[in-house]
Design a protein around this motif. Structure first.
Motif, short mmCIF file in Angstrom:
data_model
loop_
_atom_site.label_atom_id
_atom_site.label_comp_id
_atom_site.label_asym_id
_atom_site.label_seq_id
_atom_site.Cartn_x
_atom_site.Cartn_y
_atom_site.Cartn_z
N ALA A 78 7.10 10.95 4.32
CA ALA A 78 8.07 10.56 3.29
C ALA A 78 8.71 11.82 2.74
N ASP A 79 9.82 11.63 2.08
CA ASP A 79 10.47 12.75 1.40
C ASP A 79 9.62 13.14 0.19
N SER A 80 9.93 14.26 -0.37
CA SER A 80 9.22 14.73 -1.55
C SER A 80 9.43 13.75 -2.72
N GLY A 81 8.39 13.56 -3.51
CA GLY A 81 8.50 12.71 -4.69
C GLY A 81 8.65 11.23 -4.38
N CYS A 82 8.17 10.81 -3.22
CA CYS A 82 8.34 9.41 -2.82
C CYS A 82 7.02 8.63 -2.82
N GLY A 83 5.99 9.18 -3.42
CA GLY A 83 4.76 8.42 -3.60
C GLY A 83 3.65 8.71 -2.60
N LYS A 84 3.74 9.82 -1.86
CA LYS A 84 2.69 10.12 -0.87
C LYS A 84 1.35 10.36 -1.54
N SER A 85 1.36 11.16 -2.62
CA SER A 85 0.09 11.47 -3.29
C SER A 85 -0.53 10.21 -3.87
N THR A 86 0.31 9.37 -4.43
CA THR A 86 -0.19 8.13 -5.02
C THR A 86 -0.82 7.25 -3.94
N PHE A 87 -0.15 7.16 -2.82
CA PHE A 87 -0.67 6.38 -1.69
C PHE A 87 -2.01 6.97 -1.23
N ALA A 212 15.84 7.43 -9.31
CA ALA A 212 15.18 6.96 -10.54
C ALA A 212 13.79 7.61 -10.68
N TRP A 213 13.04 7.70 -9.60
CA TRP A 213 11.69 8.29 -9.66
C TRP A 213 11.76 9.79 -9.95
N LYS A 214 12.75 10.44 -9.34
CA LYS A 214 12.93 11.89 -9.54
C LYS A 214 13.24 12.17 -11.01
N ILE A 215 14.10 11.30 -11.57
CA ILE A 215 14.46 11.49 -12.98
C ILE A 215 13.19 11.34 -13.84
N GLN A 216 12.45 10.30 -13.53
CA GLN A 216 11.21 10.03 -14.26
C GLN A 216 10.29 11.25 -14.23
N ARG A 217 10.10 11.81 -13.04
CA ARG A 217 9.14 12.91 -12.93
C ARG A 217 9.76 14.25 -13.32
N ASP A 218 10.86 14.59 -12.69
CA ASP A 218 11.37 15.95 -12.85
C ASP A 218 12.09 16.16 -14.18
N ALA A 220 11.70 13.85 -17.10
CA ALA A 220 10.80 13.51 -18.21
C ALA A 220 9.57 14.41 -18.23
N GLU A 221 9.01 14.72 -17.05
CA GLU A 221 7.73 15.44 -17.04
C GLU A 221 7.87 16.93 -16.77
N ARG A 222 8.96 17.35 -16.10
CA ARG A 222 9.06 18.78 -15.74
C ARG A 222 10.25 19.49 -16.39
N PHE A 370 -1.97 3.74 -11.87
CA PHE A 370 -1.18 4.46 -10.86
C PHE A 370 0.25 3.91 -10.86
N PRO A 371 1.24 4.78 -10.55
CA PRO A 371 2.61 4.24 -10.47
C PRO A 371 2.71 3.13 -9.43
N GLY A 372 3.42 2.07 -9.77
CA GLY A 372 3.67 0.98 -8.82
C GLY A 372 2.59 -0.08 -8.78
N SER A 373 1.63 -0.01 -9.71
CA SER A 373 0.54 -0.99 -9.66
C SER A 373 0.97 -2.40 -10.01
N GLY A 376 5.31 -4.38 -5.63
CA GLY A 376 5.00 -4.37 -4.20
C GLY A 376 4.60 -3.01 -3.66
N THR A 377 5.00 -1.91 -4.32
CA THR A 377 4.63 -0.59 -3.79
C THR A 377 3.11 -0.43 -3.83
N GLY A 378 2.53 -0.72 -4.99
CA GLY A 378 1.07 -0.60 -5.12
C GLY A 378 0.35 -1.62 -4.26
N1 LIG Z 1 5.29 3.18 -6.72
C1 LIG Z 1 5.90 3.89 -7.65
N2 LIG Z 1 6.54 3.31 -8.66
C2 LIG Z 1 7.18 4.06 -9.59
N3 LIG Z 1 7.21 5.41 -9.58
C3 LIG Z 1 6.59 6.02 -8.58
C4 LIG Z 1 5.89 5.31 -7.57
N4 LIG Z 1 5.35 6.20 -6.71
C5 LIG Z 1 5.70 7.40 -7.15
N5 LIG Z 1 6.44 7.29 -8.28
C6 LIG Z 1 7.05 8.38 -9.05
O1 LIG Z 1 7.29 9.46 -8.17
C7 LIG Z 1 6.55 10.60 -8.60
C8 LIG Z 1 6.01 11.29 -7.37
O2 LIG Z 1 4.93 10.54 -6.82
P1 LIG Z 1 3.90 11.24 -5.87
O3 LIG Z 1 3.39 12.49 -6.50
O4 LIG Z 1 2.92 10.23 -5.45
O5 LIG Z 1 4.89 11.60 -4.67
P2 LIG Z 1 4.79 12.70 -3.53
O6 LIG Z 1 5.57 12.15 -2.39
O7 LIG Z 1 3.38 13.06 -3.26
O8 LIG Z 1 5.55 13.90 -4.20
P3 LIG Z 1 5.58 15.47 -3.75
O9 LIG Z 1 5.77 15.51 -2.28
O10 LIG Z 1 6.79 15.98 -4.49
O11 LIG Z 1 4.31 16.06 -4.24
C9 LIG Z 1 5.49 10.08 -9.57
O12 LIG Z 1 5.19 11.00 -10.58
C10 LIG Z 1 6.17 8.85 -10.16
O13 LIG Z 1 6.99 9.28 -11.22
#
Ligand SMILES: Nc1ncnc2c1ncn2[C@@H]1O[C@H](COP(=O)(O)OP(=O)(O)OP(=O)(O)O)[C@@H](O)[C@H]1O
Ligand SMILES: O=C(CO)[C@H](O)[C@H](O)COP(=O)(O)O
Length: 409
Positions: A78-87, A212-218, A220-222, A370-373, A376-378
């Protein structure tokens, strides 16, 4: 200009898997110890050693024999910030035990180790550090900024890309786990690496949702500005389209995340329409289905058993084609109000590979923060986590020549 065609040279006959790696531009020199994992999709013949030549790399490493102990290898792209770590957190939780960075190692390590799984991040295979990429005018998504030879060899002692400093740190030692997950930008880009995978997943996040996710993280949080987030997404887009996105055609499962269709014109990216695209005919992977396998179903579960506030929830299921291949697609649009009611949905899904009734719901409740719980993502990440556990058990059972029941984790 070959900026990163790594070459390796054998340095010690007494320690046959020790080599020195440097790339053509001389960015980096390191000691690595290789093991080559041959997956169930590759020929297992001839394991046990030997000298091999490929892609300019010359190694004298041992090929890990086709033993029961060989890791099952999973790729997540996946691209950066697309939920890989959460998965990954959801996946390692399915196997039990907390996943932590290597003990006593580099605090900026990107690796996560639990009892059964080791997750490595392919950012560690950047051949150019942040300054190098700047100097050569390439992004981290460009294959020339990544060392696929080293990735293919699956170094046991692998480098670390430090996201804090932007430098390539000294290597860390990785011992072969039961399940080896490689996550990052390019796990399916190089055919040699792709062929090592027992199962592959692609997280396909649409531009609107990614933004939308990038805005949320980068933002709001960074503390990044809206303009800088926009500029960064746009700067990466051509390389994303050229090198990252095409990998989805190779994935065994794709989780596609789109804006909802339940709210006309919505672009907030809060309510999501998520598709789980499951390839048919993949060994040890039986797609999940809703109600009736192979039929086309549309289902609104809201009512007495599932609380839905605006805009509601809609499921769909059916056969389709994806890059010319037969797939089954399960779709969920909307979000859950009460997560424990998910059991109602779970009871209508089949082929979930759960070990007991309600395991999907239990996993979702366990990680409700966790995000997306609530969407459908979660849900689909959890389901794929359970399918990977099942795939692992079946592979191990086949290798050991025992019934799958005997290989349960
Ligand atoms: N399922 C989701 N629903 C809503 N927001 C999500 C979801 N998954 C990820 N995000 C948002 O995207 C951000 C990045 O998620 P995560 O760290 O899992 O991605 P990543 O692909 O591992 O990122 P990186 O490669 O930049 O480390 C989270 O902080 C959250 O804001
Ligand atoms: O796409 C990425 C990883 O998913 C990063 O942009 C890449 O690894 C470079 O990292 P940094 O921006 O910290 O130098």
């Amino acid at each position: 200009m070959a900026i990163c065609s790594a070459h390796t040279t054998t340095t010690s006959l007494h320690s046959p898997c020790t080599t020195t790696v440097s790339n053509a531009a001389g960015f980096r020199q390191r000691q690595v110890i290789f093991f080559t994992s041959s997956s169930n999709r590759r020929s297992c013949g001839g394991g046990g050693g030997g000298r091999r030549h490929h892609g300019g790399a010359r190694t004298s490493c041992f090929q890990v024999s086709c033993s029961v102990d060989k890791p099952v290898v999973i790729g997540l792209a996946a691209d950066s910030g697309c939920g890989k770590s959460t998965f990954m957190r959801r996946l390692t939780s399915v196997f039990g035990g907390a996943a932590v960075p290597p003990k006593g190692g580099n605090p900026d390590s990107n690796t996560l180790i639990s009892d059964t799984t080791t997750v490595i991040c392919l950012d560690d295979y950047h051949s150019l550090d942040r300054n190098g990429r700047k100097e050569y005018g390439v992004t981290a998504l460009d294959p020339r900024a990544n060392n696929f030879d080293l990735m293919y060899e699956q170094a046991v002692e692998k480098p670390i890309y430090n996201h804090v400093t932007g430098l390539l740190d000294p290597p860390e030692l990785i011992t072969p786990p039961k399940i080896f997950v490689i996550e990052g930008l390019h796990p399916m880009f190089d055919q040699r690496v792709r062929d090592l995978l027992d199962f592959s997943i692609y997280l396909d996040i649409s531009d609107e949702v990614k933004f939308a996710w990038k805005i949320q993280r980068d933002m709001a949080e960074r503390g990044h500005s809206l303009e800088s987030i926009q500029a960064s997404i746009e700067a990466r887009k051509p390389d994303f389209d050229a090198y990252i996105d095409p990998q989805k055609q190779y994935a065994d499962a794709v989780i596609e995340v789109l804006p909802t269709q339940l709210i006309p014109g919505d672009n907030e990216g809060k309510v999501l329409r998520v598709k789980l695209i499951m390839k048919e005919g993949v060994k040890f992977f039986n797609p999940v289905y809703l109600f009736d396998e192979g039929s086309s179903i549309s289902w609104v579960p809201c009512g007495r058993k599932l609380t839905c506030s605006y805009p509601g929830i809609k499921f769909a299921y059916g056969p389709d084609t994806y890059f010319g291949k037969e797939v089954s697609v399960l779709e969920m649009d909307g979000q859950f109000d009460k997560l424990d009611e998910l059991i109602y949905v779970e009871s209508h899904l089949s082929n979930l590979s759960t070990k007991f009734y309600g395991e999907v719901t239990q996993q979702m409740l366990k990680h409700a923060d966790f995000p997306g719980s609530n969407n459908g993502t979660g849900l689909f990440q959890t389901i794929i986590g359970l399918k990977i556990r099942d795939l692992y058990e079946q592979i191990v059972a086949e290798r050991a020549g025992v019934p799958a029941e005997a290989a349960k984790v």
